[in-house]
Design an enzyme around this catalytic site. Structure first.
Site, PDB file in Angstrom:
ATOM      1  N   ASP A 175      28.851  28.173 -20.996  1.00  0.00           N
ATOM      2  CA  ASP A 175      28.054  27.499 -19.979  1.00  0.00           C
ATOM      3  C   ASP A 175      28.756  26.184 -19.712  1.00  0.00           C
ATOM      4  O   ASP A 175      28.711  25.270 -20.539  1.00  0.00           O
ATOM      5  CB  ASP A 175      26.621  27.267 -20.471  1.00  0.00           C
ATOM      6  CG  ASP A 175      25.740  26.615 -19.415  1.00  0.00           C
ATOM      7  OD1 ASP A 175      26.286  26.061 -18.438  1.00  0.00           O
ATOM      8  OD2 ASP A 175      24.507  26.639 -19.571  1.00  0.00           O
ATOM      9  N   HIS A 176      29.442  26.074 -18.561  1.00  0.00           N
ATOM     10  CA  HIS A 176      30.294  24.903 -18.348  1.00  0.00           C
ATOM     11  C   HIS A 176      29.520  23.598 -18.326  1.00  0.00           C
ATOM     12  O   HIS A 176      30.083  22.535 -18.550  1.00  0.00           O
ATOM     13  CB  HIS A 176      31.115  25.075 -17.055  1.00  0.00           C
ATOM     14  CG  HIS A 176      30.307  25.012 -15.798  1.00  0.00           C
ATOM     15  ND1 HIS A 176      29.738  26.115 -15.216  1.00  0.00           N
ATOM     16  CD2 HIS A 176      29.983  23.964 -15.013  1.00  0.00           C
ATOM     17  CE1 HIS A 176      29.103  25.755 -14.126  1.00  0.00           C
ATOM     18  NE2 HIS A 176      29.230  24.454 -13.970  1.00  0.00           N
ATOM     19  N   HIS A 228      21.862  26.900 -17.208  1.00  0.00           N
ATOM     20  CA  HIS A 228      22.300  25.505 -17.257  1.00  0.00           C
ATOM     21  C   HIS A 228      21.181  24.541 -17.642  1.00  0.00           C
ATOM     22  O   HIS A 228      21.282  23.781 -18.606  1.00  0.00           O
ATOM     23  CB  HIS A 228      22.847  25.069 -15.903  1.00  0.00           C
ATOM     24  CG  HIS A 228      24.042  25.846 -15.451  1.00  0.00           C
ATOM     25  ND1 HIS A 228      24.998  26.325 -16.318  1.00  0.00           N
ATOM     26  CD2 HIS A 228      24.451  26.206 -14.210  1.00  0.00           C
ATOM     27  CE1 HIS A 228      25.938  26.950 -15.621  1.00  0.00           C
ATOM     28  NE2 HIS A 228      25.629  26.896 -14.354  1.00  0.00           N
TER      29      HIS A 228
END
Length: 493
Positions: free
Chosen positions: A178-179, A241
């Site tokens: 999950d960036h 996110h």
């Protein structure tokens, strides 16, 4: 600091993510001396060879990164390509001799990092095909696999995907990326909380009135209308996110700073989210869809006019939710989370709203104390509090103390993909989602999916506004308001 020597195998190497994010991230790690003995093997269906793949990646780097001819040539010499039918297990046999060759040439001891930059339909296929040729076995070096989101489409498919991958890879080998968690400010949130005696004693229901988390995008769905219509704001942003960010805001201090302890605390938060009832989805949830409008003198399309979007689509491009965490620290503290497209600014931030003083000595309108943690685009932290307004009397005025990461001119701040790729190579899973937390997140949002499926209301909002009026009413019911941030963290926003 050097990473473990390894070969990075990118499935979907001809795709957009590889060009825009993965190769530039690896190039920068190489440029800054973070990669030593390594190779990159691109894998896709396209019939390319090593040289054509290198040339395509060279063009991508010239368009996105600051390069020098020497560094670019040196990096590209580590790039290789193998055409494989990624749905055909037999075709994966081509990878065996290529990997043996690369491990020998670069002395990488069999260490292999697989990155699935592919459509989600292949997330269960690729591990099985690798296992058919023993490419998942760790007898000759570690084997790790990075899975891009989405980790499933709902609670049921997430469980099915989990079973599929775990048939061939152990949990310690699986890195769900999950960036957002790779962003410097998200990580600094933990340091801010747990290394300072100033904040942690106040980080609870006794001193915090409410928490606000916003993930706003100024653009529409662009060319992704077909994909986005099957996803929506809830799946695209909230379930992964923003719930992960919420967990980092709310988690307990870990016993020690390592992957297991940190992820234990994240999972506890996910399990502590108060289950959403029918009343919650009807009165504490707002879904919206943007309509056509004029922004800065330019006409922009509504969602239903975007390419690839069905004319009768009810997919939400905005959502706002009031939720609570049922534990001693947070009991009674509402968390307001919103995300959407075609909002006035691109910004992701956390706002901790502290309770007001019990008795307003100086003014009935004394400023709120707020801690604003800006995750993107202008990574920063701002503390708001009251001081005396110059002149006669004792009227309080809001002032701020600000810190911006851009001010650390001499420091090298890794991008999210650079940080997360580096961590995966080092075997540090701290910032990657663990299976129990993923399942808990899907379980929490399943009532929202059921509400959507049952025809729950989707409000309209004009492109360029902060969402439907109903979202303002949602937070106003308790006398609170949404912050309306700009895209830049200035002295005062």
């Amino acid at each position: 600091m050097q990473t473990n020597n390894n070969c990075i195998v990118i499935f979907g190497a001809s795709g957009d993510l590889t060009h825009r994010k993965l190769i530039p991230a690896l190039y920068n790690l190489f440029k800054f001396g973070r990669l030593n003995k390594f190779s990159v093997l691109g894998v896709a269906r396209s019939e390319l060879n090593d040289e054509t793949f290198r040339e395509k990646m060279r063009e991508a780097l010239l368009g996105t990164e600051e390069t020098t001819p020497e560094t670019l040539d040196a990096f590209c010499s580590h790039l290789y390509y193998q055409a494989v039918n990624t749905s055909d297990a037999a075709d994966y046999g081509k990878l065996v001799p290529r990997l043996e060759e690369l491990h020998t040439k670069y002395q990488t001891n069999g260490n292999t990092l697989y990155y699935m930059s592919t459509p989600p339909s292949l997330y269960g296929v690729i591990p099985e095909c690798l296992a058919a040729h023993g490419l998942n076995e760790e007898k000759d070096g570690w084997k790790r696999i990075i899975v891009e989101k989405p980790f499933g489409y709902d609670e049921k498919t997430a469980q099915e995907l989990d079973v599929q991958i775990h048939r061939f890879f152990e949990e310690h080998q699986i890195y769900r990326i999950d960036h957002y968690l790779g962003k410097e400010t998200v990580q600094n949130l933990l340091v801010l909380r747990f290394s300072n005696g100033l904040f942690e004693p106040l980080w609870n229901r006794n001193y915090i009135d409410y928490v606000e988390i916003t993930g706003a995008e100024a653009i529409g769905v662009e060319e992704r209308g077909g994909y986005y219509d099957g996803s929506g704001a809830m799946r695209d942003m909230f379930q992964n996110h923003l719930l992960q960010v919420l967990a980092m805001v709310a988690m307990e201090p870990p016993a020690i700073i390592n992957a297991n302890s940190m992820r234990d605390e994240v999972a506890k938060v996910m399990h502590s989210l108060r289950p959403l009832t029918q009343d919650d989805v009807e009165h504490n949830l707002v879904l919206g869809q943007y309509t056509a409008a004029e922004i800065d003198g330019k006409e922009v399309k509504g969602y239903l006019q975007e390419k690839g979007v069905p004319a009768n689509s009810r997919t939400e491009t905005f959502m706002a939710l009031r939720c609570e965490i049922e534990n001693w620290r947070w009991a009674g503290v509402p968390f307001y989370v919103r995300t959407g497209k075609r909002l006035p600014a691109r910004v992701t931030e956390i706002v901790i709203h502290f309770k007001t003083t019990p008795h307003p000595v100086f003014s009935q309108n004394a400023p709120e104390n707020k801690l604003i943690i800006r995750i993107q685009p202008d990574e920063a932290i701002s503390m708001r509090f009251g001081l005396k307004k110059p002149g006669a009397g004792f009227e309080a005025k809001e002032v701020s103390m600000d810190f911006r990461y851009a001010d650390l001119a001499d420091e090298q701040v890794l991008t999210a993909y650079e940080r997360l790729l580096l961590d995966a190579m080092k075997g540090d899973a701290t910032l990657f989602a663990r299976t129990d937390a993923v399942h808990a997140a899907w379980k929490f949002v399943q009532p929202i999916l059921d509400y959507k499926e049952a025809g729950g209301r989707v409000y309209e909002y004009e492109a360029g506004t902060w969402g439907p009026v109903a979202a303002e009413k949602l937070i106003a019911k308790s006398g609170r308001v949404w912050r309306k941030p700009s895209g830049k963290m200035k002295k005062k926003v």
